[in-house]
Design a protein around this motif. Structure first.
Motif, short mmCIF file in Angstrom:
data_model
loop_
_atom_site.label_atom_id
_atom_site.label_comp_id
_atom_site.label_asym_id
_atom_site.label_seq_id
_atom_site.Cartn_x
_atom_site.Cartn_y
_atom_site.Cartn_z
N ALA B 97 0.85 -1.20 0.00
CA ALA B 97 0.00 0.00 0.00
C ALA B 97 0.88 1.25 0.00
O ALA B 97 0.60 2.23 -0.70
N GLY B 98 1.97 1.21 0.75
CA GLY B 98 2.88 2.35 0.80
C GLY B 98 3.56 2.56 -0.54
O GLY B 98 3.68 3.70 -1.01
N THR B 99 4.00 1.48 -1.15
CA THR B 99 4.66 1.57 -2.46
C THR B 99 3.74 2.21 -3.49
O THR B 99 4.15 3.09 -4.26
N ILE B 100 2.49 1.76 -3.52
CA ILE B 100 1.56 2.24 -4.53
C ILE B 100 1.05 3.65 -4.21
O ILE B 100 0.85 4.47 -5.11
N MET B 101 0.87 3.94 -2.92
CA MET B 101 0.42 5.30 -2.56
C MET B 101 1.48 6.33 -2.94
O MET B 101 1.17 7.38 -3.50
N ARG B 102 2.74 6.02 -2.65
CA ARG B 102 3.84 6.92 -3.03
C ARG B 102 3.83 7.14 -4.54
O ARG B 102 3.94 8.26 -5.04
N GLN B 103 3.66 6.04 -5.28
CA GLN B 103 3.62 6.11 -6.74
C GLN B 103 2.46 6.99 -7.21
O GLN B 103 2.61 7.83 -8.10
N PHE B 104 1.31 6.78 -6.62
CA PHE B 104 0.10 7.50 -7.04
C PHE B 104 0.24 9.00 -6.81
O PHE B 104 -0.03 9.81 -7.70
N GLN B 162 -5.06 3.61 3.82
CA GLN B 162 -5.29 4.88 4.52
C GLN B 162 -4.06 5.27 5.35
O GLN B 162 -3.65 6.43 5.36
N ALA B 163 -3.47 4.28 6.02
CA ALA B 163 -2.29 4.56 6.85
C ALA B 163 -1.13 5.05 5.97
O ALA B 163 -0.39 5.96 6.36
N ALA B 164 -1.00 4.46 4.79
CA ALA B 164 0.07 4.88 3.88
C ALA B 164 -0.15 6.32 3.45
O ALA B 164 0.79 7.12 3.38
N LEU B 165 -1.39 6.67 3.15
CA LEU B 165 -1.71 8.04 2.74
C LEU B 165 -1.38 9.02 3.87
O LEU B 165 -0.74 10.05 3.64
N ASP B 166 -1.79 8.67 5.09
CA ASP B 166 -1.54 9.57 6.22
C ASP B 166 -0.04 9.75 6.44
O ASP B 166 0.43 10.84 6.75
N LEU B 168 2.43 9.40 4.17
CA LEU B 168 3.12 10.07 3.07
C LEU B 168 2.68 11.52 2.87
O LEU B 168 3.37 12.30 2.21
N TRP B 169 1.53 11.85 3.42
CA TRP B 169 0.94 13.17 3.18
C TRP B 169 1.90 14.34 3.44
O TRP B 169 2.01 15.26 2.61
N PRO B 170 2.67 14.32 4.56
CA PRO B 170 3.57 15.46 4.82
C PRO B 170 4.64 15.65 3.74
O PRO B 170 5.28 16.69 3.71
N PHE B 171 4.83 14.66 2.88
CA PHE B 171 5.84 14.80 1.83
C PHE B 171 5.26 15.37 0.54
O PHE B 171 5.96 15.50 -0.46
N THR B 172 3.97 15.66 0.53
CA THR B 172 3.36 16.16 -0.71
C THR B 172 3.50 17.68 -0.84
O THR B 172 3.45 18.21 -1.94
N LEU B 216 -9.11 12.11 2.71
CA LEU B 216 -8.01 13.04 2.45
C LEU B 216 -7.52 13.61 3.79
O LEU B 216 -8.33 14.06 4.58
N PRO B 217 -6.21 13.61 4.06
CA PRO B 217 -5.72 14.16 5.33
C PRO B 217 -5.98 15.66 5.45
O PRO B 217 -6.34 16.33 4.47
N ARG B 218 -5.77 16.17 6.63
CA ARG B 218 -6.04 17.59 6.92
C ARG B 218 -5.23 18.51 6.00
O ARG B 218 -4.05 18.30 5.78
#
Lengths: 183, 255
Positions: B97-104, B162-166, B168-172, B216-218
């Motif tokens: 999930a982390g690999t694909i979320m980062r990719q997305f 969802q955990a992967a999104l949360d 990785l979010w600070p890196f967007t 979507l995170p805050r």
């Protein structure tokens, strides 16, 4: 431009094209590098009448066959007596599956790889550079199974055995098959 | 229109090339270890596309620099502080999930960024962007589909995605934060203002997350930054060590 008279013994441009039309793609050997549209231009150098300048456009930026293709082109021409070969890599216009010749499409189908169709080409054009619409491409009605000809199929994976292919399954004969995806 | 200085343009090109190169190296770590054969092939093919793009950007960066460094010298003989990739691409693969979320998250930005660069006043940048854009649009199709499958999948896959999104979010945030180099490139018509991509990017990922039943995170979350300027997380050094060891031990080695 150097005229043909400058060096009467060198082969004609048409001959060079016909020789390269026999150089197979290393990964899909039933089609040649000319059929694939990789060879974009052939000319004699204006500085050196015995140097052939071959302009090639890679299919994908990271295609591992690109270097091998360049080598094979050089070897073929040197073997045929061309003195010097200069390869020029041209990125623009970017390679597209629309450059596949009709002969190449037919050979791909016979080899077991469903070639790009107008439907997949239009889809590819519409998508390039834009954000995507979800859930597309599960069933591609215009793809004919290379084994039984049925158009009842589903996509298994967006990437197949090489970057230029996607993987599908025929829902009638149940055979999986590659599709030379549109690009 | 102000002409861009070569020093700034080189950094700008390194940012593009390094992001592609580092992500390519990260995904390559999974080659032969993908969760399914099809996924393994897709990862390797995506890594290959990105590697090819990195080569094009880096060889141009070397030409602009004019010190005789080619793409290999730039890829294999710079240290972490000299890399200008976005922080998100150096993050660890984690679970799938982390690999694909980062990719997305990266693919959606990358698609928009390349679309801007196809309008660049620098013809070479236009060409590379046009070539890459076709490949990256395809990457985005795949990662978008997978986010929906995993987000709207089982309870476990949903929770992991969802955990992967949360995580990785600070890196967007960094993808949309410009600096003096972005300004100079925008003024010269060579590059674009990254802040302009934010709204389109967010609308798109939000659409995908809605179908994927992800939250979507805050919006006011704290954001990491520094990658574009050469300040990285500890992960990059380890990645470079593995990527560069052969070349550093055997300079100029050929197969």
């Amino acid at each position: 431009m150097v005229t043909e008279r400058a060096s009467p013994n060198r082969p004609s441009i048409d001959e060079l094209w016909s020789w390269l039309a026999e150089v197979p793609d290393p990964e899909i050997p039933v089609v040649s590098v000319v059929d694939l549209g990789i060879v974009r231009d052939i000319a004699w150098s204006s500085q050196d009448a015995e140097t052939a300048i071959i302009t090639v456009t890679p299919t994908y930026s990271g295609c591992p066959a690109t270097d091998v293709i360049g080598q094979m082109i050089q070897e073929e021409l040197l073997k045929r007596g061309v003195k010097r070969v200069h390869l020029r890599v041209q990125l623009s216009p970017a390679w597209t599956t629309q450059w596949l010749t009709d002969k190449a499409r037919q050979k791909l189908q016979e080899y077991g790889i469903a070639p790009p169709t107008e439907e997949t080409a239009a889809e590819g054009d519409a998508l390039s550079g834009s954000l995507v619409t979800l859930g597309q491409g599960a069933h591609t009605p215009s793809l004919a199974c290379p084994r039984c000809g049925s158009t009842n199929n589903e996509m298994i994976s967006r990437f197949g055995s090489t970057p230029c292919k996607s993987l599908h399954r025929c829902l009638d004969c149940l055979e999986p098959f590659d599709h030379f995806k549109c690009h | 229109m102000q002409a861009a200085s070569n020093a700034s343009k080189m950094i700008y090109l390194l940012r593009l090339g390094d992001s592609a190169l580092v992500l390519s190296q990260r995904i390559s770590e999974l080659c032969g270890k993908g969760p399914a054969l099809e996924e393994d092939l897709a990862l390797a093919n995506t890594a290959l596309d990105l590697l090819g793009q990195a080569r094009l950007w880096l060889s141009y960066a070397g030409e602009i620099e004019g010190d005789g460094r080619d793409e290999d010298a730039l890829a294999f003989l710079r240290s972490d502080r000299e890399f200008h990739n976005l922080l998100i691409v150096e993050q660890l693969n984690g679970n799938y999930a982390g690999t694909i979320m980062r990719q997305f998250l990266f693919d959606a930005w990358h698609t928009l960024a390349l679309a801007q660069l196809t309008q660049s006043s620098d013809p070479r940048i236009c060409e590379i962007a046009q070539k890459s854009q076709k490949e990256v649009t395809y990457h985005l199709r795949r990662s978008s589909d997978l986010i929906v499958r995993m987000g709207d999948g089982t309870e476990v896959s949903h929770a992991l995605t969802q955990a992967a999104l949360d995580q990785l979010w600070p890196f967007t945030g960094e993808m949309f934060t410009g600096d003096a180099i972005d300004e100079e490139m925008t003024a010269a018509g060579v590059g674009f203002d990254p802040a302009q991509l934010k709204q389109t990017w967010q609308t798109y990922i939000d659409q995908v997350f809605t179908v994927a039943t992800l939250q979507l995170p805050r919006q006011d979350a704290w954001m990491q930054k520094g990658g574009k300027q050469g300040v990285h997380s500890e992960h990059l050094s380890y990645l470079l060590a593995e990527m560069q060891v052969l070349h550093r031990a055997h300079p100029g080695a050929k197969w």
